[in-house]
Write a protein that holds these residues in place. Structure first.
Motif, PDB file in Angstrom:
ATOM      1  N   ARG A  27       0.850  -1.202   0.062  1.00  0.00           N
ATOM      2  CA  ARG A  27      -0.093  -0.001  -0.164  1.00  0.00           C
ATOM      3  C   ARG A  27       0.754   1.224  -0.127  1.00  0.00           C
ATOM      4  O   ARG A  27       1.844   1.236   0.494  1.00  0.00           O
ATOM      5  N   ILE A  28       0.186   2.355  -0.538  1.00  0.00           N
ATOM      6  CA  ILE A  28       0.781   3.618  -0.470  1.00  0.00           C
ATOM      7  C   ILE A  28      -0.184   4.357   0.592  1.00  0.00           C
ATOM      8  O   ILE A  28      -1.248   4.305   0.335  1.00  0.00           O
ATOM      9  N   SER A  45      -4.880   6.720   0.296  1.00  0.00           N
ATOM     10  CA  SER A  45      -4.385   5.373   0.219  1.00  0.00           C
ATOM     11  C   SER A  45      -4.151   4.888  -1.326  1.00  0.00           C
ATOM     12  O   SER A  45      -5.319   5.055  -2.007  1.00  0.00           O
ATOM     13  N   PHE A  46      -3.378   4.071  -1.631  1.00  0.00           N
ATOM     14  CA  PHE A  46      -3.590   3.292  -2.931  1.00  0.00           C
ATOM     15  C   PHE A  46      -3.420   1.765  -2.671  1.00  0.00           C
ATOM     16  O   PHE A  46      -2.193   1.710  -1.948  1.00  0.00           O
ATOM     17  N   SER A  47      -4.012   0.911  -2.805  1.00  0.00           N
ATOM     18  CA  SER A  47      -3.704  -0.223  -2.407  1.00  0.00           C
ATOM     19  C   SER A  47      -3.658  -1.303  -3.636  1.00  0.00           C
ATOM     20  O   SER A  47      -4.392  -1.279  -4.501  1.00  0.00           O
ATOM     21  N   LEU A  95      -7.818   4.381  -3.150  1.00  0.00           N
ATOM     22  CA  LEU A  95      -8.160   3.789  -4.407  1.00  0.00           C
ATOM     23  C   LEU A  95      -7.480   2.491  -4.652  1.00  0.00           C
ATOM     24  O   LEU A  95      -6.694   2.081  -3.767  1.00  0.00           O
ATOM     25  N   THR A  96      -7.689   1.720  -5.932  1.00  0.00           N
ATOM     26  CA  THR A  96      -7.042   0.623  -6.057  1.00  0.00           C
ATOM     27  C   THR A  96      -6.435   0.419  -7.645  1.00  0.00           C
ATOM     28  O   THR A  96      -6.578   1.549  -8.224  1.00  0.00           O
ATOM     29  N   ARG A  97      -6.146  -0.581  -7.879  1.00  0.00           N
ATOM     30  CA  ARG A  97      -5.608  -0.883  -9.322  1.00  0.00           C
ATOM     31  C   ARG A  97      -6.845  -0.454 -10.407  1.00  0.00           C
ATOM     32  O   ARG A  97      -6.628  -0.097 -11.354  1.00  0.00           O
ATOM     33  N   ALA A  98      -7.967  -0.859  -9.749  1.00  0.00           N
ATOM     34  CA  ALA A  98      -8.960  -0.352 -10.955  1.00  0.00           C
ATOM     35  C   ALA A  98      -9.251   1.085 -10.930  1.00  0.00           C
ATOM     36  O   ALA A  98      -9.988   1.375 -12.225  1.00  0.00           O
TER      37      ALA A  98
END
Length: 297
Positions: A27-28, A45-47, A95-98
């Motif tokens: 994660r970021i 965050s970005f997971s 957020l996520t990869r999507a």
């Protein structure tokens, strides 16, 4: 030679935000500097879900665009399987990869990414042996396509210098600069000026926000100040295995290190500050810590 404390001894704990690349959970995470860095205090965050090629986040930086406002540039991966990605950070907090506006598979172990404003160019440092240059066909990042590949042994960091119109890169025992010619799909990097020699394995390049006109360069055991005009290099301090190093405009320095260079974990649980106390997340593997800013200097 300075010590980290000497470099900002007068600086009180700053009220700014810090983004970390946390490799254990993939994660970021963004925190307020003055908060405790608990899950409850995550501001953004970005997971990755630790998906193949998306695990082990290495880079996070924030940049302004005309089309999307603020975006985040990120790299992830393991040897032989990695990703570079861009997300719009203005829409939602987690957020996520999507949510990626663009991503590309990078097999050269990508450690850093930068965007050159005005050209649409995105450059990824593949830490094994090369620079990947991407150009778009429009203002949409989804149109980015690799247009140039340059050999650069152990390329670890890349940074745009808006004051001098140069792209700086470090890796191995070299700091090098490039001009960007052309725009969009016609953009190319052209070497500019003599190489600068450092002691070994350059890892990070950041603006020195407390000293405009200079860059901070980290290698395996040192932090240097680089004058962008004269290319003069000054050793500021010795530091074991720094992975990232930056100085806030208020004078406070922030850095991350790898406490055991011989293991397979490229970071520890603590982000260090020269004033106001460190921040630790138990069990975390923090590779880089970045100021939450879109400024280049």
């Amino acid at each position: 030679m300075d010590t980290p404390a000497d470099m900002s001894a007068a600086a009180a704990p700053g009220a700014y935000k810090v983004a970390i690349t946390e490799q254990h959970t993939g994660r970021i995470l963004l925190f307020d500097r003055t908060d405790q860095w608990t899950d409850a205090n995550v501001r953004w965050s970005f997971s990755t879900g630790n998906a193949p090629g998306w695990d082990h986040p290495f880079e996070i930086r924030f940049r302004d665009t005309q089309r999307y406002g603020m975006i985040a540039l990120m790299t992830f991966g393991r040897p032989g399987e990695g990703r570079a990605a861009i997300v719009d950070v203005t829409g939602k907090a987690h957020l996520t990869r999507a949510d990626a506006l663009w991503s590309a598979r990078i097999t050269s172990y990508p450690h850093c990414v930068e965007r050159v404003p005005g050209t649409g160019t995105v450059v990824v440092a593949g830490s094994r042996d090369r620079l990947h240059v991407f150009g778009p066909s429009s203002s949409d990042p989804a149109t980015l396509k690799e247009v140039q590949t340059l050999e650069f042994t152990k390329a670890h960091a890349v940074l745009w210098d808006d004051q001098n119109g140069l792209l700086w890169v470090t890796g191995g025992t070299v700091v090098r600069s490039y001009r960007v010619t052309g725009t969009m799909r016609a953009a190319r990097l052209v070497k500019q000026g003599p190489d600068i020699t450092i002691a070994g394995n350059g890892h990070d390049l950041q603006p020195d926000y407390g000293r405009p006109g200079t860059l901070l360069v980290a290698d395996s055991h040192h932090i240097y100040s680089l004058d962008k005009k004269t290319r003069a290099l000054t050793t500021l301090l010795s530091l074991p295995y720094p992975k990232s190093y930056v100085r806030h405009e208020g004078g406070q320095s922030m850095w991350t290190t790898d406490s055991d260079e011989d293991d397979s974990v490229w970071g520890g649980p603590t982000v260090h500050f020269s004033a106001g106390g460190d921040r630790t997340r138990a069990g975390a593997q923090i590779y880089k810590a970045r100021l939450y800013t879109t400024r280049f200097h």
